[in-house]
Write an enzyme that holds these catalytic residues in place. Structure first.
Site, PDB file in Angstrom:
ATOM      1  CB  SER A  15      -8.878   9.142 -19.275  1.00 42.22           C
ATOM      2  OG  SER A  15      -9.465   7.905 -19.222  1.00 42.22           O
TER       3      SER A  15
ATOM      4  CG  HIS B 203     -10.377   9.124 -24.648  1.00 38.69           C
ATOM      5  ND1 HIS B 203     -10.667  10.381 -24.181  1.00 38.69           N
ATOM      6  CD2 HIS B 203     -10.669   8.274 -23.629  1.00 38.69           C
ATOM      7  CE1 HIS B 203     -11.102  10.295 -22.933  1.00 38.69           C
ATOM      8  NE2 HIS B 203     -11.121   9.032 -22.578  1.00 38.69           N
TER       9      HIS B 203
HETATM   10  P1  NAD Z   1     -10.067  -1.619 -15.736  1.00 36.94           P
HETATM   11  O1  NAD Z   1      -9.401  -1.573 -14.410  1.00 36.94           O
HETATM   12  O2  NAD Z   1     -11.494  -2.006 -15.831  1.00 36.94           O
HETATM   13  O3  NAD Z   1      -9.235  -2.636 -16.682  1.00 36.94           O
HETATM   14  C1  NAD Z   1      -7.849  -2.602 -16.790  1.00 36.94           C
HETATM   15  C2  NAD Z   1      -7.371  -3.994 -17.179  1.00 36.94           C
HETATM   16  O4  NAD Z   1      -5.959  -3.926 -17.422  1.00 36.94           O
HETATM   17  C3  NAD Z   1      -7.592  -5.057 -16.091  1.00 36.94           C
HETATM   18  O5  NAD Z   1      -8.356  -6.135 -16.612  1.00 36.94           O
HETATM   19  C4  NAD Z   1      -6.170  -5.503 -15.747  1.00 36.94           C
HETATM   20  O6  NAD Z   1      -6.082  -6.896 -15.434  1.00 36.94           O
HETATM   21  C5  NAD Z   1      -5.432  -5.176 -17.045  1.00 36.94           C
HETATM   22  N1  NAD Z   1      -3.995  -5.101 -16.883  1.00 36.94           N
HETATM   23  C6  NAD Z   1      -3.298  -4.555 -15.849  1.00 36.94           C
HETATM   24  N2  NAD Z   1      -1.979  -4.740 -16.071  1.00 36.94           N
HETATM   25  C7  NAD Z   1      -1.843  -5.416 -17.243  1.00 36.94           C
HETATM   26  C8  NAD Z   1      -0.730  -5.891 -18.001  1.00 36.94           C
HETATM   27  N3  NAD Z   1       0.524  -5.739 -17.562  1.00 36.94           N
HETATM   28  N4  NAD Z   1      -0.971  -6.546 -19.169  1.00 36.94           N
HETATM   29  C9  NAD Z   1      -2.230  -6.732 -19.599  1.00 36.94           C
HETATM   30  N5  NAD Z   1      -3.324  -6.305 -18.919  1.00 36.94           N
HETATM   31  C10 NAD Z   1      -3.121  -5.653 -17.765  1.00 36.94           C
HETATM   32  O7  NAD Z   1      -9.779  -0.188 -16.402  1.00 36.94           O
HETATM   33  P2  NAD Z   1     -10.669   0.585 -17.473  1.00 36.94           P
HETATM   34  O8  NAD Z   1     -11.672   1.415 -16.771  1.00 36.94           O
HETATM   35  O9  NAD Z   1     -11.095  -0.374 -18.554  1.00 36.94           O
HETATM   36  O10 NAD Z   1      -9.574   1.607 -18.044  1.00 36.94           O
HETATM   37  C11 NAD Z   1      -8.639   1.208 -19.012  1.00 36.94           C
HETATM   38  C12 NAD Z   1      -8.078   2.442 -19.710  1.00 36.94           C
HETATM   39  O11 NAD Z   1      -9.158   3.149 -20.335  1.00 36.94           O
HETATM   40  C13 NAD Z   1      -7.409   3.460 -18.790  1.00 36.94           C
HETATM   41  O12 NAD Z   1      -6.315   4.022 -19.470  1.00 36.94           O
HETATM   42  C14 NAD Z   1      -8.489   4.494 -18.543  1.00 36.94           C
HETATM   43  O13 NAD Z   1      -7.968   5.776 -18.274  1.00 36.94           O
HETATM   44  C15 NAD Z   1      -9.176   4.494 -19.900  1.00 36.94           C
HETATM   45  N6  NAD Z   1     -10.582   4.964 -19.920  1.00 36.94           N
HETATM   46  C16 NAD Z   1     -11.477   4.551 -18.968  1.00 36.94           C
HETATM   47  C17 NAD Z   1     -12.798   4.987 -19.027  1.00 36.94           C
HETATM   48  C18 NAD Z   1     -13.807   4.533 -18.014  1.00 36.94           C
HETATM   49  O14 NAD Z   1     -14.887   5.156 -17.932  1.00 36.94           O
HETATM   50  N7  NAD Z   1     -13.560   3.472 -17.266  1.00 36.94           N
HETATM   51  C19 NAD Z   1     -13.207   5.827 -20.058  1.00 36.94           C
HETATM   52  C20 NAD Z   1     -12.286   6.210 -21.034  1.00 36.94           C
HETATM   53  C21 NAD Z   1     -10.971   5.766 -20.958  1.00 36.94           C
END
Ligand code: NAD
Length: 285
Positions: free
Chosen positions: A121, A142
């Site tokens: 993000s 994204h």
């Molecule tokens: P989340 O915490 O729900 O999921 C992240 C996942 O990454 C977890 O399941 C964790 O176990 C995994 N992880 C951590 N370290 C790891 C590794 N070394 N190898 C493999 N997996 C690993 O997070 P999210 O909300 O899904 O966000 C993920 C990305 O998407 C971020 O970069 C965030 O900025 C972006 N994003 C989030 C949103 C939102 O609304 N949540 C929207 C757009 C973009």
């Protein structure tokens, strides 16, 4: 059904990763879903199954198609299982050091022509790409939350991303049924650069007593036709996430107009983070 890419990998099976895996599987791609935590993988696949089940119930999909989509998703805890996928989408937690490690490894194990995309993000795509020997094939993809529902994919070109990579990812996003918008790699891209100052200003309005929280949200809902008020939206996103993104904007653009509101800082310090903690601008208990 013919998928744009036959085989893709999605790294991170959390909120965003399982949604991204779902939309690729629905479009016909074989999806390798990777997460470091076995439990996250199980939860991710269970979420995909539930979401596909909902589509069947609403008669938007047949049971046979839902079963076939689910069968296209396989799981792994090893990044080294990435091999000949044409695209890898990274959606791990928003930490620069973690993304650096993941992209360095992906660069070593993925086929030379594999495109490496990040769903970040707020972290610079150029910075992420610098961890690889293929910065021309690194790009931002994204997706918005919830991925299966939201139409937008903001596609971010890093400093070295080449035109072929951009074209391919734009076409792939369309094949997923999404509307891509391409943007250059500056802090917050378009989505958060426009959204976060609005949320921040709404918090300043609340702090200064311009109006009540309900008043501020109602003005933006009824006056500007926003589906949700900015304070409600901040609670949904998470106040800690809002603060982190504002810090990225403030630091990266160096303009005080992005300074995070002191009330936002105070609420994050008090762990009033919004829906996820049961309390933010509103109560969710
Ligand atoms: P989340 O915490 O729900 O999921 C992240 C996942 O990454 C977890 O399941 C964790 O176990 C995994 N992880 C951590 N370290 C790891 C590794 N070394 N190898 C493999 N997996 C690993 O997070 P999210 O909300 O899904 O966000 C993920 C990305 O998407 C971020 O970069 C965030 O900025 C972006 N994003 C989030 C949103 C939102 O609304 N949540 C929207 C757009 C973009």
């Amino acid at each position: 059904m013919s998928a744009y890419y036959d085989k893709v990998a999605v790294v991170g099976a959390g909120t965003m990763g399982n949604g991204i895996a779902q939309v690729f599987a629905q479009s016909g791609s074989q999806v390798l879903l990777i997460d470091a935590a076995e439990a996250a993988l199980d939860k991710g696949v269970a979420t995909i199954e539930t979401n596909l089940g909902r589509l069947v119930k609403k008669e938007r999909m047949t049971q046979a198609d839902a079963d076939a989509a689910l069968a296209r998703v396989s799981k792994s805890t090893q990044l080294t299982d990435v091999s000949d996928q044409k695209l890898v989408v990274e959606a791990v937690s928003e930490r620069e050091d973690l993304k650096a490690m993941i992209f360095k490894t992906l660069d070593e194990v993925a086929a030379p022509d594999t495109i490496l995309a990040s769903n970040t993000s707020s972290i610079s795509i150029t910075t992420i790409a610098a961890n690889t020997k293929r910065p021309e094939k690194v790009i931002g993809m994204h997706f918005m939350n919830p991925v299966p529902i939201m139409k937008l994919v903001e596609v971010i070109k890093g400093h070295e991303t080449d035109d072929a990579t951009l074209k391919s990812v734009l076409e792939c996003s369309e094949a997923l049924g999404k509307t891509p918008v391409d943007a250059n790699d500056y802090p917050g891209f378009v989505s958060n650069r426009v959204l976060m100052p609005m949320i921040n200003e709404a918090i300043f309005c609340l702090m200064e007593g311009v109006a009540t929280k309900e008043g501020i949200d109602t003005v933006m809902k009824l006056g500007m036709a926003h589906p949700m008020g900015p304070l409600q939206l901040a609670d949904l996103i998470g106040l800690d996430v809002c603060l982190d993104i504002l810090e990225v904007l403030h630091g990266g653009l160096g303009d005080d107009k992005y300074r995070p509101c002191p009330l936002l800082r105070r609420m994050v310090a008090a762990k009033s983070l919004g829906r996820k903690t049961g309390k933010g601008f509103y109560d969710y208990e």
